[in-house]
Design a protein around this motif. Structure first.
Motif, PDB file in Angstrom:
ATOM      1  N   MET A   1     -45.603 -18.343 -14.075  1.00  0.00           N
ATOM      2  CA  MET A   1     -45.947 -19.702 -13.981  1.00  0.00           C
ATOM      3  C   MET A   1     -47.162 -19.555 -13.001  1.00  0.00           C
ATOM      4  N   GLY A   2     -48.280 -20.065 -13.042  1.00  0.00           N
ATOM      5  CA  GLY A   2     -49.398 -20.317 -12.295  1.00  0.00           C
ATOM      6  C   GLY A   2     -49.797 -21.850 -11.986  1.00  0.00           C
ATOM      7  N   ILE A   3     -50.179 -21.900 -10.810  1.00  0.00           N
ATOM      8  CA  ILE A   3     -50.487 -23.139 -10.250  1.00  0.00           C
ATOM      9  C   ILE A   3     -51.853 -23.443 -10.307  1.00  0.00           C
ATOM     10  N   SER A   4     -52.215 -24.570 -11.339  1.00  0.00           N
ATOM     11  CA  SER A   4     -53.627 -24.863 -11.376  1.00  0.00           C
ATOM     12  C   SER A   4     -53.807 -26.457 -11.172  1.00  0.00           C
ATOM     13  N   SER A   5     -52.629 -27.336 -11.044  1.00  0.00           N
ATOM     14  CA  SER A   5     -52.885 -28.885 -10.927  1.00  0.00           C
ATOM     15  C   SER A   5     -51.745 -29.030  -9.861  1.00  0.00           C
ATOM     16  N   ILE A  13     -42.533 -26.635  -6.348  1.00  0.00           N
ATOM     17  CA  ILE A  13     -41.652 -26.819  -5.160  1.00  0.00           C
ATOM     18  C   ILE A  13     -40.324 -27.018  -5.466  1.00  0.00           C
ATOM     19  N   VAL A  14     -40.284 -27.753  -6.499  1.00  0.00           N
ATOM     20  CA  VAL A  14     -38.865 -28.394  -7.124  1.00  0.00           C
ATOM     21  C   VAL A  14     -38.126 -27.016  -7.670  1.00  0.00           C
ATOM     22  N   ASP A  15     -38.550 -26.386  -8.507  1.00  0.00           N
ATOM     23  CA  ASP A  15     -38.093 -25.314  -9.430  1.00  0.00           C
ATOM     24  C   ASP A  15     -37.752 -24.002  -8.225  1.00  0.00           C
ATOM     25  N   TYR A  16     -38.545 -23.605  -7.385  1.00  0.00           N
ATOM     26  CA  TYR A  16     -38.437 -22.434  -6.644  1.00  0.00           C
ATOM     27  C   TYR A  16     -37.368 -22.620  -5.626  1.00  0.00           C
ATOM     28  N   THR A  17     -37.271 -23.961  -5.181  1.00  0.00           N
ATOM     29  CA  THR A  17     -36.253 -24.495  -4.375  1.00  0.00           C
ATOM     30  C   THR A  17     -34.828 -24.482  -4.907  1.00  0.00           C
ATOM     31  N   ARG A  18     -34.911 -25.079  -6.183  1.00  0.00           N
ATOM     32  CA  ARG A  18     -33.465 -24.915  -6.905  1.00  0.00           C
ATOM     33  C   ARG A  18     -33.082 -23.592  -7.353  1.00  0.00           C
ATOM     34  N   SER A  23     -29.518 -20.552  -8.522  1.00  0.00           N
ATOM     35  CA  SER A  23     -29.554 -19.472  -9.548  1.00  0.00           C
ATOM     36  C   SER A  23     -28.749 -18.292  -9.381  1.00  0.00           C
ATOM     37  N   GLU A  24     -28.320 -17.680 -10.540  1.00  0.00           N
ATOM     38  CA  GLU A  24     -27.759 -16.346 -10.123  1.00  0.00           C
ATOM     39  C   GLU A  24     -28.849 -15.274 -10.588  1.00  0.00           C
ATOM     40  N   GLU A  25     -29.967 -15.723 -10.633  1.00  0.00           N
ATOM     41  CA  GLU A  25     -30.983 -14.985 -10.968  1.00  0.00           C
ATOM     42  C   GLU A  25     -31.549 -14.024  -9.764  1.00  0.00           C
ATOM     43  N   GLU A  26     -31.823 -12.855 -10.038  1.00  0.00           N
ATOM     44  CA  GLU A  26     -32.375 -11.939  -8.787  1.00  0.00           C
ATOM     45  C   GLU A  26     -33.368 -12.696  -8.170  1.00  0.00           C
ATOM     46  N   ILE A  30     -37.310 -14.313  -9.202  1.00  0.00           N
ATOM     47  CA  ILE A  30     -37.698 -15.534  -9.119  1.00  0.00           C
ATOM     48  C   ILE A  30     -39.000 -15.343  -8.357  1.00  0.00           C
ATOM     49  N   LEU A  31     -39.148 -14.739  -6.995  1.00  0.00           N
ATOM     50  CA  LEU A  31     -40.500 -14.563  -6.458  1.00  0.00           C
ATOM     51  C   LEU A  31     -41.622 -13.966  -7.168  1.00  0.00           C
ATOM     52  N   ASP A  32     -41.301 -12.965  -8.249  1.00  0.00           N
ATOM     53  CA  ASP A  32     -42.612 -12.522  -8.935  1.00  0.00           C
ATOM     54  C   ASP A  32     -43.181 -13.514  -9.849  1.00  0.00           C
ATOM     55  N   ARG A  33     -42.194 -14.341 -10.248  1.00  0.00           N
ATOM     56  CA  ARG A  33     -42.730 -15.495 -11.104  1.00  0.00           C
ATOM     57  C   ARG A  33     -43.826 -16.453 -10.367  1.00  0.00           C
ATOM     58  N   TYR A  34     -43.707 -16.536  -8.968  1.00  0.00           N
ATOM     59  CA  TYR A  34     -44.494 -17.565  -8.428  1.00  0.00           C
ATOM     60  C   TYR A  34     -45.395 -17.005  -7.452  1.00  0.00           C
ATOM     61  N   PHE A  35     -45.020 -15.742  -6.916  1.00  0.00           N
ATOM     62  CA  PHE A  35     -45.997 -14.980  -5.949  1.00  0.00           C
ATOM     63  C   PHE A  35     -46.343 -13.637  -6.415  1.00  0.00           C
ATOM     64  N   VAL A  36     -47.629 -13.370  -5.663  1.00  0.00           N
ATOM     65  CA  VAL A  36     -48.176 -11.946  -6.110  1.00  0.00           C
ATOM     66  C   VAL A  36     -47.122 -11.022  -5.114  1.00  0.00           C
ATOM     67  N   PRO A  37     -47.064  -9.633  -5.563  1.00  0.00           N
ATOM     68  CA  PRO A  37     -46.271  -8.860  -4.994  1.00  0.00           C
ATOM     69  C   PRO A  37     -46.570  -8.694  -3.348  1.00  0.00           C
ATOM     70  N   ASP A  38     -47.682  -8.737  -2.884  1.00  0.00           N
ATOM     71  CA  ASP A  38     -47.828  -8.749  -1.583  1.00  0.00           C
ATOM     72  C   ASP A  38     -48.371  -9.781  -0.765  1.00  0.00           C
ATOM     73  N   PHE A  39     -47.561 -10.939  -1.264  1.00  0.00           N
ATOM     74  CA  PHE A  39     -47.617 -12.310  -0.583  1.00  0.00           C
ATOM     75  C   PHE A  39     -47.233 -12.297   0.894  1.00  0.00           C
ATOM     76  N   GLU A  40     -47.746 -13.369   1.525  1.00  0.00           N
ATOM     77  CA  GLU A  40     -47.514 -13.753   2.970  1.00  0.00           C
ATOM     78  C   GLU A  40     -46.995 -14.929   2.994  1.00  0.00           C
ATOM     79  N   TYR A  41     -45.735 -15.298   3.563  1.00  0.00           N
ATOM     80  CA  TYR A  41     -45.167 -16.657   3.956  1.00  0.00           C
ATOM     81  C   TYR A  41     -45.217 -16.720   5.234  1.00  0.00           C
ATOM     82  N   CYS A  42     -46.083 -17.415   5.799  1.00  0.00           N
ATOM     83  CA  CYS A  42     -45.679 -17.797   7.239  1.00  0.00           C
ATOM     84  C   CYS A  42     -45.201 -19.048   7.595  1.00  0.00           C
ATOM     85  N   ASN A  43     -44.176 -19.245   8.079  1.00  0.00           N
ATOM     86  CA  ASN A  43     -43.135 -20.098   8.365  1.00  0.00           C
ATOM     87  C   ASN A  43     -43.030 -20.409   9.658  1.00  0.00           C
ATOM     88  N   ASP A  44     -43.293 -21.383  10.277  1.00  0.00           N
ATOM     89  CA  ASP A  44     -43.502 -21.727  11.712  1.00  0.00           C
ATOM     90  C   ASP A  44     -43.798 -20.694  12.771  1.00  0.00           C
TER      91      ASP A  44
END
Length: 135
Positions: A1-5, A13-18, A23-26, A30-44
């Motif tokens: 899934m790519g984000i373009s809109s 936001i809804v699907d990833y959170t859910r 999910s029982e999915e690994e 899930i991460l690979d569906r939404y993020f590139v392999p070397d992503f950075e997620y800076c939270n606080d």
């Protein structure tokens, strides 16, 4: 899934959170569906890489009230604003999660990010403001 809109961003936001919470999915799949392999997620200010995100999912899945969260069509997510401009994304949203022990965790989330050319997320900078828990 790519984000373009904005719609894609809200769905992410809804699907990833859910999916990450219920999910029982690994988590890696899930991460690979939404993020590139070397992503950075800076939270606080804390940068979370792929493995750290996977490790974070286990306690989340254990502590959420899955029945209560599944009963909510939007997985406890209310997106107030979502913007997509080229490779830049921004969103303001609220997360309300019922925990197994009956408390509710509520947070306002402000998220800014950069997309890879394929529309997956390359980086997120996010800050949260926890709101009062409710019994």
């Amino acid at each position: 899934m790519g984000i373009s809109s904005e719609r894609d961003l809200v769905e992410f936001i809804v699907d990833y959170t859910r999916d990450m919470a219920l999910s029982e999915e690994e988590p890696g799949t899930i991460l690979d569906r939404y993020f590139v392999p070397d992503f950075e997620y800076c939270n606080d200010g804390l940068v979370i890489d792929r493995q750290r995100m996977i490790d974070h999912v286990r306690p989340v899945r254990k502590n959420v009230d899955k029945a209560a969260m599944a009963a909510n069509d939007n997985a406890g997510v209310e997106v107030h604003q979502a913007l997509v401009r080229g490779d830049q994304i921004a969103a303001r949203w609220t997360l309300r999660t019922t925990l197994r022990k009956g408390k509710t965790f509520t947070a306002e989330i402000y998220m800014f990010g950069r997309l890879a050319p394929d529309g997956r997320i390359q980086r997120i900078d996010q800050t949260n403001r926890q709101l009062d828990d409710q019994p």
